[in-house]
Design an enzyme around this catalytic site. Sequence first.
Site, PDB file in Angstrom:
ATOM      1  N   CYS A   1      -1.987  -2.349   7.827  1.00 33.00           N
ATOM      2  CA  CYS A   1      -1.975  -3.306   6.697  1.00 33.00           C
ATOM      3  C   CYS A   1      -0.756  -4.223   6.697  1.00 33.00           C
ATOM      4  O   CYS A   1      -0.856  -5.370   6.253  1.00 33.00           O
ATOM      5  CB  CYS A   1      -2.120  -2.549   5.387  1.00 33.00           C
ATOM      6  SG  CYS A   1      -3.776  -1.852   5.216  1.00 33.00           S
TER       7      CYS A   1
ATOM      8  N   LYS B   1      -6.738  -4.864  -3.089  1.00 35.32           N
ATOM      9  CA  LYS B   1      -7.380  -5.518  -1.944  1.00 35.32           C
ATOM     10  C   LYS B   1      -8.405  -4.581  -1.314  1.00 35.32           C
ATOM     11  O   LYS B   1      -8.146  -3.392  -1.162  1.00 35.32           O
ATOM     12  CB  LYS B   1      -6.318  -5.943  -0.921  1.00 35.32           C
ATOM     13  CG  LYS B   1      -5.489  -4.816  -0.325  1.00 35.32           C
ATOM     14  CD  LYS B   1      -4.331  -5.376   0.493  1.00 35.32           C
ATOM     15  CE  LYS B   1      -3.529  -4.297   1.185  1.00 35.32           C
ATOM     16  NZ  LYS B   1      -4.240  -3.567   2.236  1.00 35.32           N
TER      17      LYS B   1
ATOM     18  N   ASP C   1       0.790  -1.248   0.000  1.00 37.91           N
ATOM     19  CA  ASP C   1       0.000   0.000   0.000  1.00 37.91           C
ATOM     20  C   ASP C   1       0.820   1.295   0.000  1.00 37.91           C
ATOM     21  O   ASP C   1       0.450   2.263   0.692  1.00 37.91           O
ATOM     22  CB  ASP C   1      -0.968   0.004   1.200  1.00 37.91           C
ATOM     23  CG  ASP C   1      -1.939  -1.162   1.176  1.00 37.91           C
ATOM     24  OD1 ASP C   1      -1.887  -1.965   0.242  1.00 37.91           O
ATOM     25  OD2 ASP C   1      -2.745  -1.267   2.121  1.00 37.91           O
TER      26      ASP C   1
HETATM   27  N1  TIU Z   1      -2.601   0.383   4.277  1.00 40.26           N
HETATM   28  C1  TIU Z   1      -3.044   0.623   5.510  1.00 40.26           C
HETATM   29  O1  TIU Z   1      -2.323   0.465   6.485  1.00 40.26           O
HETATM   30  N2  TIU Z   1      -4.331   1.143   5.631  1.00 40.26           N
HETATM   31  C2  TIU Z   1      -4.736   1.981   6.630  1.00 40.26           C
HETATM   32  O2  TIU Z   1      -5.890   2.377   6.690  1.00 40.26           O
HETATM   33  N3  TIU Z   1      -3.773   2.359   7.535  1.00 40.26           N
HETATM   34  C3  TIU Z   1      -3.890   3.270   8.531  1.00 40.26           C
HETATM   35  O3  TIU Z   1      -2.956   3.387   9.334  1.00 40.26           O
HETATM   36  N4  TIU Z   1      -4.968   4.006   8.605  1.00 40.26           N
END
Ligand code: TIU
Length: 232
Positions: free
Chosen positions: A163, A130, A25
Site C-alpha cells: 500500500c 480505501k 493503513d
Molecule cells: N496496506 C497494505 O499494504 N495492504 C496489504 O494487503 N499489504 C500486504 O502486504 N498484504
Amino acid sequence: MKTPIVAEPQPIEVDFARTALIIIDMQRDFLEPGGFGETLGNDVSLLHAAVAPCRAVLAAAREHGLLVIHTREGHRPDLSDAPPAKVERGSPSMRIGAPGPMGRILIRGEPGHDIIDALYPIPGEPVIDKPGKGAFYQTDLEVMLQGRSIQNLLVCGVTTEVCVNTTVREANDRGYRCVVLGDCCASYFPEFHEMGLKMIKAQGGIFGWVSGSREVLDAFGAAAAQPSKKYA
Ligand code: TIU
C-alpha cells in the site's frame, strides 16, 4: 519558506505549509494477530518496528500544524466494493469478510479495521477509507489535498511494497513529491521493505525520495527556528 530534508537520492526542500503527513493503513488488521495480515500467512510482529518512529513523526507533525491524513484499507459489510478477484483469494474461513477474533476481516466498522491505539487519529485529522491498495483509487484524497494546496507528502505506514508503494506511485503520477520515511514503514518481508524503498529512490528518485524519522524531526526543528512556525 522552504526547509531542506536529508533524503536519498538527494536532499529535498519542502514548504511544510504545502506538505501533508500521510499514514498508510496502520490498522489492527495488519499489525495485530488474528487480522487480515495474519490470514495471509504473515508474521505481523515484523510491522511493529515502524510504530515508534511513526508515532514520533506524527507527534511532531501535529505540533507543527501539518495536515495529517490517515488511511485504512477495507470494505463495506456487504462486500459490494470488494472485487471478487480480491475476496476469493485465501481459504473461505479466512478471507475478507470472514469472522475473526477482531471482527469480520478487513470490514469497515469492525475492531480489526481500525487504526492501532498508538497512532489513533485525533479530531480534525481526515481518515480515508480505501477499497484498494492505493490511497487515491476510489477515494476523495486528491480533492482533499488540492483543497489544501498540498504539493508534498511525507509517507509512513504499511506495507512498504504494497500500500505504501502503490500510493506513492499514484501520488507521483499526480504531481506530488513523495518523501517516504523508511523507518516509519515496514513489510512482512524485510527484503521487500528494502527493495520497496530502493525502487522509489532509484533512477534519480523515479517515484520520490527516501528519508527517515530522524531527518524529518531535524527538519521540523530547523523550520521551527524560523520566524513563521505554523503551516496549516
Ligand atoms: N496496506 C497494505 O499494504 N495492504 C496489504 O494487503 N499489504 C500486504 O502486504 N498484504
